[in-house]
Design a protein around this motif. Structure first.
Motif, PDB file in Angstrom:
ATOM      1  N   SER A  18      -0.685  -6.920  -0.208  1.00 29.82           N
ATOM      2  CA  SER A  18       0.166  -5.976   0.527  1.00 29.82           C
ATOM      3  C   SER A  18       1.089  -5.216  -0.416  1.00 29.82           C
ATOM      4  CB  SER A  18       0.980  -6.716   1.593  1.00 29.82           C
ATOM      5  OG  SER A  18       1.828  -7.695   1.021  1.00 29.82           O
ATOM      6  N   ALA A  31       7.363  -7.756   0.814  1.00 31.73           N
ATOM      7  CA  ALA A  31       6.110  -8.520   0.813  1.00 31.73           C
ATOM      8  C   ALA A  31       6.365  -9.991   1.089  1.00 31.73           C
ATOM      9  CB  ALA A  31       5.381  -8.349  -0.515  1.00 31.73           C
ATOM     10  N   MET A  52       0.676 -11.598  -0.004  1.00 31.86           N
ATOM     11  CA  MET A  52       1.846 -10.996  -0.646  1.00 31.86           C
ATOM     12  C   MET A  52       1.425  -9.988  -1.712  1.00 31.86           C
ATOM     13  SD  MET A  52       4.384 -14.308  -1.032  1.00 31.86           S
ATOM     14  CE  MET A  52       5.703 -13.380  -1.788  1.00 31.86           C
ATOM     15  N   THR A  80      -2.018 -10.045   5.973  1.00 29.87           N
ATOM     16  CA  THR A  80      -1.879  -8.928   5.031  1.00 29.87           C
ATOM     17  C   THR A  80      -1.509  -7.662   5.776  1.00 29.87           C
ATOM     18  OG1 THR A  80      -3.516  -9.925   3.544  1.00 29.87           O
ATOM     19  CG2 THR A  80      -3.026  -7.594   3.227  1.00 29.87           C
ATOM     20  N   THR A  94       5.651 -12.277   4.491  1.00 31.63           N
ATOM     21  CA  THR A  94       4.549 -13.200   4.774  1.00 31.63           C
ATOM     22  C   THR A  94       4.968 -14.654   4.564  1.00 31.63           C
ATOM     23  OG1 THR A  94       3.752 -12.974   2.498  1.00 31.63           O
ATOM     24  CG2 THR A  94       2.818 -11.495   4.124  1.00 31.63           C
ATOM     25  N   SER A 149       2.104  -7.756   6.696  1.00 32.87           N
ATOM     26  CA  SER A 149       2.986  -7.470   5.573  1.00 32.87           C
ATOM     27  C   SER A 149       3.002  -5.977   5.230  1.00 32.87           C
ATOM     28  CB  SER A 149       2.558  -8.283   4.352  1.00 32.87           C
ATOM     29  OG  SER A 149       3.443  -8.086   3.275  1.00 32.87           O
ATOM     30  N   SER A 184       9.841 -11.693  11.002  1.00 33.82           N
ATOM     31  CA  SER A 184      10.175 -12.470   9.806  1.00 33.82           C
ATOM     32  C   SER A 184      11.628 -12.904   9.818  1.00 33.82           C
ATOM     33  CB  SER A 184       9.881 -11.646   8.547  1.00 33.82           C
ATOM     34  OG  SER A 184       8.497 -11.543   8.325  1.00 33.82           O
TER      35      SER A 184
END
Length: 538
Positions: free
Chosen positions: A303, A279, A300, A69, A282, A72, A372
């Protein structure tokens, strides 16, 4: 096909036998032992999902709910970008229109997040949207849609990484200009700063990859501390000059040249919508998160809500400080918000200090974005969707990182930023392509989920489900995403010139055409889409 205890035992036994082959094990032996080690340290529910998805566990799962979290929230960093991104909204709707439309978009965009969270629970994989399109779309479209979404998603994350580092580098020059008016902000200097910041991001993602979960706690605390600092400083120091509540909440103007105030507000909203995206970062870290089916959806949504509240508070604060928009646009720094900061704090040094806080936090944010991005590239390469797939789909055992995918993310940033040396308009078009590509992946994926709910096979089970509300939420999210796609393509103001036209749609078509050519020339022979492995494992 469910994961069994016998399977675990078999993997352990094979690992022991391979170890006994000699003091210098083969690459195959090392790989098998590595996989056996991972299996022993992964929760049973995660193994079940990886088995269903037809994927091998290649990462250590070091993230938990709090750390992912935090990851994110830092990656989204929406409030950090509010001062810069609110400019077009203030032109096209002023303070009242900006705040009102943000609240509308915050509520509407939540339906997109709910839809993505549900899919992330059903299929917790680093592939994210392209995997979901492959699994949930009509059978005849699964391969083509997932292939297109894979390219668009990788492009969006690469462009997002580039835009963040470029903004940070440009802001460093802007701070120097604010403090020393004789300094000339040259594009080549900004490029060198971008190169340095991107290198830092790549090094962190490579050599500190195993430490990311712990580092996220520190980054989250610094992000919140920075937020509190900026907000308090602006409220305290701007008290003699800031606008009244009536001026902030009741001022609606159309200065963008549009035919109506409503159209003007919708055209100017897009950069604030951008502050709500991210978001789904994640989801691309799902294979590194424990109990991913339950944890990723929560991360998701948590955050998204935390980020949305921070954005709203920062937006309100900033709007109270915008006392002279014309003066802000005349700032020598090239960034109107720095002039707003200077007016609010009463000194260039105060504006420079607040901007430096934003720069540091932007680097934190984009470093997570790069993480990511690399997982998206790695996952798509694992399914042989892009060139050099075998090379890009490797995970380094020591760092727990797809180093080659990080290198591609870094190389994309370095090369694309070169365009800014020749044309700022062309570079901005590439960056605006990020939002168009990302929202298109949402639209296609959610559309696939709607089809599967209405006409396809029963959905796989996940730990998070919308239940009876799923279909109406998905349909609203589908319509809202289409609405956003339309306005992402709009210019920010009229009349449209070469400097104000939005080139993102043109570049979008160009990227799709390149992906199609690669598909016809090679990928159609090797790319089956993730659903092929899901079907095989079922």
């Amino acid at each position: 096909m469910l994961y069994t205890e016998a399977g675990v035992h078999g993997l352990k036994q094979s690992s022991i036998e391979l170890h006994d082959l000699g003091s210098q094990p083969t690459h195959a032996a090392r790989t098998a032992r590595r996989e056996g080690h991972l299996e022993q340290h992964v929760a049973h529910d995660d193994l079940v999902h990886m088995e269903r998805l037809g994927k091998k566990q290649q990462f250590d799962r070091n993230f938990q709910l709090t750390s992912i979290t935090s990851f994110s929230v830092v990656a989204m960093g929406g409030w950090i970008f509010v001062p810069n991104n609110a400019t077009s909204a203030l032109i096209d709707g002023n303070t009242g229109g900006t705040i009102a439309l943000y609240l509308v978009n915050f509520g509407a965009f939540f339906t997109i997040m709910l839809s993505l969270a549900e899919m992330a629970s059903m299929a917790p994989t680093a592939g994210g949207q392209y995997h979901w399109a492959s699994e949930f779309a009509p059978k005849s479209l699964q391969r083509s849609l997932s292939y297109a979404v894979g390219w668009l998603s990788a492009l969006a994350w690469c462009c997002g990484t580039t835009s963040g580092f470029y903004l940070a580098g440009s802001l460093i020059q802007a701070v120097i200009v604010e403090l020393h008016s004789s300094y000339t902000a040259a594009p080549w200097r900004a490029y060198l700063l971008v190169l340095g910041l991107a290198t830092i991001g790549a090094l962190v993602n490579t050599f500190l990859s195993r430490k990311l979960p712990k580092l996220e706690g520190v980054a989250f605390v610094l992000t919140i501390f920075g937020f509190v600092t900026v907000v308090i400083v602006l409220w305290v120091l701007s008290s003699p000059n800031r606008l009244t509540a009536a001026e902030v909440f009741q001022t609606f103007t159309n200065d963008g040249g549009w035919s109506s105030l409503g159209l003007s507000m919708m055209a100017g909203q897009i950069l604030l919508v951008w502050a709500l995206t991210g978001a789904d970062a994640t989801a691309h870290m799902a294979e590194e998160t424990r109990h991913a089916s339950a944890v990723i959806p929560k991360a998701m949504l948590y955050s998204y809500i935390i980020n949305g509240l921070l954005v709203f508070i920062m937006l309100i604060t900033y709007c109270f400080c915008v006392t002279d928009l014309d003066a802000a646009f005349s700032s020598d720094t090239g960034y109107p918000f720095i002039e707003v900061f200077a007016s609010a704090t009463g000194s260039p040094a105060g504006a420079a200090g607040l901007t430096c806080v934003l720069i540091v936090l932007i680097v934190f944010s984009v470093t997570n974005y790069m993480a990511s991005c690399s997982r998206q590239v790695f996952s798509f390469a694992r399914d042989r969707g892009i060139p050099c797939s075998l090379w890009l789909a490797k995970v380094d055992e020591k760092t727990n990182c797809p180093i080659n995918a990080v290198a591609v993310s870094y190389g994309f940033c370095v090369l694309i930023s070169l365009i800014s040396l020749g044309s700022a308009v062309a570079f901005n078009a590439i960056i605006s392509l990020q939002l168009l590509a990302l929202i298109t992946t949402y639209w296609v994926t959610i559309g696939s989920l709607v089809w599967r709910r209405g006409w396809g096979k029963p959905l796989p089970r996940g730990d998070f489900s919308l239940g009876w509300a799923g279909l109406p939420v998905n349909i609203f999210a589908l319509v809202y995403s289409a609405y956003l796609i339309v306005f992402v393509a709009f210019p920010t103001e009229l009349p449209v010139t070469l400097d104000t036209v939005n080139w993102a749609p043109v570049m979008f078509v160009g990227v799709v055409a390149l992906a199609l050519l690669y598909y016809l020339a090679y990928a159609r022979h090797v790319y089956e889409g993730p659903v092929a492995l899901v079907d095989l494992a079922s």
